[in-house]
Enzyme design. Structure first.
Site, PDB file in Angstrom:
ATOM      1  N   SER A 142       0.850  -1.188   0.000  1.00 43.72           N
ATOM      2  CA  SER A 142       0.000   0.000   0.000  1.00 43.72           C
ATOM      3  C   SER A 142       0.886   1.237   0.000  1.00 43.72           C
ATOM      4  O   SER A 142       2.018   1.201   0.508  1.00 43.72           O
ATOM      5  CB  SER A 142      -0.908   0.008   1.232  1.00 43.72           C
ATOM      6  OG  SER A 142      -1.529   1.273   1.411  1.00 43.72           O
ATOM      7  N   TYR A 168      -1.572  -0.623  10.376  1.00 43.95           N
ATOM      8  CA  TYR A 168      -1.772  -1.050   8.990  1.00 43.95           C
ATOM      9  C   TYR A 168      -0.618  -0.568   8.120  1.00 43.95           C
ATOM     10  O   TYR A 168      -0.053  -1.339   7.319  1.00 43.95           O
ATOM     11  CB  TYR A 168      -3.096  -0.501   8.458  1.00 43.95           C
ATOM     12  CG  TYR A 168      -3.358  -0.854   7.007  1.00 43.95           C
ATOM     13  CD1 TYR A 168      -3.886  -2.088   6.654  1.00 43.95           C
ATOM     14  CD2 TYR A 168      -3.054   0.051   5.992  1.00 43.95           C
ATOM     15  CE1 TYR A 168      -4.116  -2.418   5.325  1.00 43.95           C
ATOM     16  CE2 TYR A 168      -3.279  -0.271   4.662  1.00 43.95           C
ATOM     17  CZ  TYR A 168      -3.807  -1.501   4.337  1.00 43.95           C
ATOM     18  OH  TYR A 168      -4.027  -1.824   3.017  1.00 43.95           O
TER      19      TYR A 168
END
Length: 532
Positions: A142, A168
């Site tokens: 990501s 995350y």
């Protein structure tokens, strides 16, 4: 289905939905043999049927994988390797965004699923990938991996904090670091490793992603998967290694942390320790010299099936549930007798949601171990016919944890009075080895250079500082499930930080003879000691 002369075997984690599903569809359209790896069998079944019907490719299968359980990862790899198939493509796609909690082994849940589970999965499949070369590994990362400025190791062994986005981002950063480290380690092989940012996808990972389709923002799972498939299957990327791309195949500059080789080495070493990768071998045996303080290991009469059932019951039904009678008594002692030790134990157990003290009093599973005929026989050989069980403790040691890091002896001078023998029993309910159990110093004689670090005010046990030369003599106890050792109250020992990658469960019993009395005003149990 397009005909495929060189059919490849592919694994896609999280291949039951979103980008993972569309990636699996694309691979199946190329005629490849695709394994969907995910947790939910019913969702996987729907995905497999959808892929087969939409691509006319019957070679689409499901294998169960829960990345929040390292045991599940190991089981998945065994199931796949039992098929004796090559592996040409591993897509580490599965991930979570705003989940909270811990994994089965006690790691932070987001990081554990997104990174640690994939670390173990990739490494356990690495030999197969090398034998199947040319092969590829694709990490779905990501652009949030560009945000972290440091890695705080202690956060990985705690529950998810309020700022879950940071975990995350770090989990995806760790995937980038792993991409770089694997590329270095596989430099002279024909296995490539790259990472891809899938974009803001109209998926089900969060409410915002689910609504994005209706708000006209983001990209479809099909569009995102198209970019991933190009990186995974195009000849233009066949020799590309250690790169980070977006879904349009544009290279993204790696953050400084992802290029830090020293940090990568630290992450690799910690990950190996936390997962038990490359370390899970029984190479040490217990010291059978009775003068060392530990008697040789014996086996319970329970069968492996019976032991497995008891262990499962203890983990699922005994530990999480408080024994109401005991805790009522502990609370009463605090309120009316000012027993601060009792309330400390009580609050600590409620905090951990693990109620490990004196469960032989209320659990049939624990009591059945206490009544084992082989155990009773060995105890009678040492203590005589009358066996007084005055204390029991269930010990759960999660990966990366160390229960009692201090050297100590279990003599309990504040709790026991009178003349007579005492003995302790340590029973392995799961495998105990040199990476998760406890170690001891054989034949230790206390000398002036062994100083007392602190004394436990509740039990009276002393915690020691040992010279380095003595610590180097430490011997680990190694037991298979169902084995036990007896040890005396003079044994100098401490627990080992768990680097086995598995939860270690053990039961300790404290026994004595009828001539030894337990101090009633301090006893941690709500009834008299029991006779075995």
């Amino acid at each position: 289905m397009n005909p495929c002369k060189n059919q490849k075997i592919c694994i896609v984690t999280g291949g039951n939905s979103g980008v993972g599903l569309m990636t699996a569809v694309g691979l199946a359209q190329f005629g490849h043999h695709v394994f969907i790896a995910c947790r939910c069998a019913s969702k996987a079944e729907k995905a497999v049927n959808y892929i087969r019907s939409s691509t006319d490719n019957p070679k689409v299968e499901f294998l169960p994988l829960d990345l929040a359980s390292l045991d599940s990862v190991r089981t998945f790899v065994k199931l796949f390797q039992d098929r004796n198939l090559p592996l040409h493509l591993l897509v580490n796609n599965a991930g979570v965004f705003n989940t909270r909690g811990t994994t089965q082994e006690g790691f932070e849940l987001i990081w554990g699923i997104n990174y640690l589970g994939h670390f173990l999965l990739t490494n356990l499949l690495l030999e197969t990938l090398q034998h199947s070369a040319p092969s590829q590994i694709v990490m779905v990362a990501s652009d949030l991996a560009l945000r972290p400025t440091s890695i705080k190791w202690e956060r990985f062994v705690r529950k998810t904090p309020l700022n879950f986005i940071e975990l995350y981002a770090v989990s995806k950063l760790c995937l980038l670091i792993l991409t770089q480290e694997l590329s270095r380690r596989l430099e002279n092989t024909n296995v490539t490793v790259n990472a891809i940012h899938p974009g803001f996808v109209q998926s089900n990972i969060t409410l915002g992603h689910r609504l994005s389709k209706y708000l006209g923002i983001g990209i479809s799972p099909q569009e995102s998967a198209s970019g991933l498939l190009t990186c995974a299957t195009s000849a233009a990327f066949a020799d590309v290694k250690g790169k980070f791309f977006d879904y349009k195949q544009n290279e993204i500059e790696l953050p400084d942390l992802a290029q830090d080789t020293e940090l990568a080495q630290q992450l690799w070493e910690r990950s190996c320790l936390w997962t038990g990768y490359n370390r899970y071998h029984l190479t040490t045996t217990p010291n059978s010299n009775t003068t060392a303080g530990v008697l040789e290991p014996y086996s319970l009469a329970l069968s492996p099936t019976e032991l497995d059932s008891i262990t499962k019951t203890i983990i699922e039904d005994v530990l999480p549930k408080p024994p109401i009678k005991n805790h009522f008594y502990d609370s009463a002692k605090f309120l009316f007798m000012f027993r601060f030790g009792s309330i400390f134990l009580l609050l600590n157990q409620f905090r951990k949601k693990e109620f490990h003290m004196e469960r032989h009093l209320d659990s049939d599973a624990v009591w059945s171990i206490c009544q084992d005929k082989n155990l009773r026989q060995k105890l009678k050989e040492y203590l005589g016919e009358e066996l007084v069980l005055w204390r029991s403790e269930i010990w759960v040691n999660y990966p990366s944890q160390q229960l009692i890091p201090f050297w100590h002896q279990d003599s309990y001078p504040n709790l026991l009075q009178g003349e007579g023998k005492t003995i302790n029993v340590y029973i392995a309910l799961t495998e105990v080895n040199e990476w998760n159990g406890f170690e001891y110093i054989p034949n230790l004689q206390l000398t002036p250079d062994v100083s007392v670090k602190i004394k436990d005010p509740f039990s009276g046990n002393r915690l020691f500082d040992l010279p380095e030369d003595l610590e180097q003599q430490a011997v680990p106890v190694v037991l298979r499930p169902g084995e036990f050792v007896l040890f005396t109250d003079q044994l100098m020992h401490r627990s080992i930080r768990n680097t086995s990658g598995q939860v270690r469960l053990a039961l300790t019993l404290r026994l004595t003879q009828p001539s030894v009395h337990i101090v009633s005003s301090y006893s941690p149990i709500c009834s008299k000691p029991v006779l075995l």
